[in-house]
Design a protein around this motif. Structure first.
Motif, mmCIF file in Angstrom:
data_model
loop_
_atom_site.group_PDB
_atom_site.id
_atom_site.type_symbol
_atom_site.label_atom_id
_atom_site.label_comp_id
_atom_site.label_asym_id
_atom_site.label_seq_id
_atom_site.Cartn_x
_atom_site.Cartn_y
_atom_site.Cartn_z
ATOM 1 N N PHE A 163 0.778 -1.280 0.099
ATOM 2 C CA PHE A 163 -0.013 -0.119 -0.105
ATOM 3 C C PHE A 163 1.024 1.343 -0.024
ATOM 4 C CE2 PHE A 163 -2.896 -3.242 1.995
ATOM 5 C CZ PHE A 163 -3.905 -3.365 1.220
ATOM 6 N N ASP A 181 -5.006 1.135 -8.110
ATOM 7 C CA ASP A 181 -4.397 -0.224 -7.830
ATOM 8 C C ASP A 181 -3.694 -0.765 -8.861
ATOM 9 O OD1 ASP A 181 -5.293 -0.336 -5.008
ATOM 10 O OD2 ASP A 181 -7.335 -0.788 -5.699
ATOM 11 N N ALA A 222 -2.931 -0.029 -3.614
ATOM 12 C CA ALA A 222 -2.069 -1.143 -3.738
ATOM 13 C C ALA A 222 -1.207 -1.422 -4.981
ATOM 14 C CB ALA A 222 -2.737 -2.127 -2.848
#
Ligand code: 2P0
Length: 326
Positions: A50, A57, A91
């Motif tokens: 993260f 993402d 992430a």
């Protein structure tokens, strides 16, 4: 701030009592309990980071960035972890699939289980196996079972809280599996679509549910007895019933190719020769042989008369999810 996990490894599993139908598509609650064997030959290693520098993402599998569609299941898990941990960063997921051939055996079971482990680790959540299984389930149903080594049962439950897998048996006895890789290049009906179609249209679905309850009881006692013949018979029956549901759906579909049928015939032939060998098949044309691990080499010799070396993979029971120390 960057929150990076260690690498987490999860092995794939093959169901001996199949999961084939959802009660709730969003929460991924199944219609019936299922039971699987985790295997050593196929696994996924995943690391999650993260990072507030990211503006979306991203998912890399074997170094290649994946598209939005591939990211979708992973994001269900990421979002649940972010919510639980109270973090807001995007992430980066790095995944490596360890599959001994290039035959498209990459499995959502090992992938989503490893992701559940790595994402929760990166977020600092200290989840129990039960919580990890529930989290993995939200990515892909079969992933709930890959948290454990050996035999695991996914208990369907009735809500998000009580639908998770539990360990059944370490499978430290004489059982193994030979994969016959058959790729006929057809575009398959996805598991999600296949399950939906049989639930909605197969006239046999009630029979599947009631008979699977009995199969599960019989399977658990056969595993306890380490009875390869009974385990194999029940697993083969469960698989063939699942495929019969597909043939009875409207419109009907199937996952079999001519080579699958050839492999299935060989299984009967090997049984006639006295080997306890049984088949199982999933949402694709590959055929998996359930057999004694101690007879795998001998059986490979026989299978090599019909199939190429590259099409055959031997597997033994594998371990549960693990954090890889540097
Ligand atoms: C199983 N399969 O029990 C069954 C038997 C394939 C045939 O679970 O929709 O990727 O993500 O929950 O787990 C494959 O489906 O499906 C599967 P979703 P999943 O192993």
């Amino acid at each position: 701030m960057i929150k990076q996990s260690k690498w987490v490894r999860a092995h794939t599993n093959i169901a001996f009592i199949k999961y084939w139908g959802k009660e709730d598509e969003t929460l991924i609650l199944p219609k019936n309990n299922s039971l699987s064997l985790t295997l050593d030959a196929f696994y996924t290693d995943t690391q999650v980071c993260f990072d507030k520098k990211l503006n979306k993402d991203i998912l890399f599998i074997d170094g290649e960035e994946q598209d939005k569609k591939a990211l979708k299941k992973a994001q269900v898990i990421l979002d649940l972890v972010r919510k639980e941990a109270g973090i807001h960063e995007f992430a980066r997921i790095d995944s490596k699939n360890h599959v001994p051939t290039a035959a498209g055996l990459a499995s959502s079971a090992s992938g989503l289980a490893a992701l559940a482990g790595a994402a929760s680790l990166a977020a600092g959540l200290n989840l129990t196996k039960e919580e990890l299984s529930r989290l993995a389930r939200r990515g892909s149903g079969s992933a709930s079972r890959s948290i454990y080594g050996g035999f695991a049962e996914w208990q369907k439950g009735s809500s998000d809280i009580d639908s998770f897998a539990i360990p059944i048996d370490e499978a430290d006895w004489d059982i193994g599996m030979i994969f016959i890789i058959v790729d006929d290049g057809r575009k398959e009906v996805s598991s999600t679509e296949g399950m939906r179609r049989v639930v909605e249209t197969s006239p046999y679905y009630d029979g599947w549910i009631s008979s699977t309850k009995e199969d599960l009881i019989d399977m658990k006692s056969a595993i306890k007895m380490q009875d390869i013949v009974k385990v194999g018979e029940i697993a083969e029956r469960s698989a063939l019933k699942m495929h019969a549901l597909n043939l009875s759906a409207n419109p009907p579909f199937n996952y079999w190719s001519p080579e699958s049928i050839e492999a299935m015939r060989m299984v009967s032939e090997l049984r006639k020769q006295g080997y306890p060998v049984y088949l199982t098949m999933d949402a694709g044309p590959n055929v998996k042989l359930i057999c004694k691990a101690s007879q795998m080499e001998e059986l490979m010799e026989k299978l090599l008369q019909t199939f190429h070396k590259e099409q055959l993979v031997m597997a033994k029971p594998g371990p549960g999810i693990q954090i890889l120390e540097d």
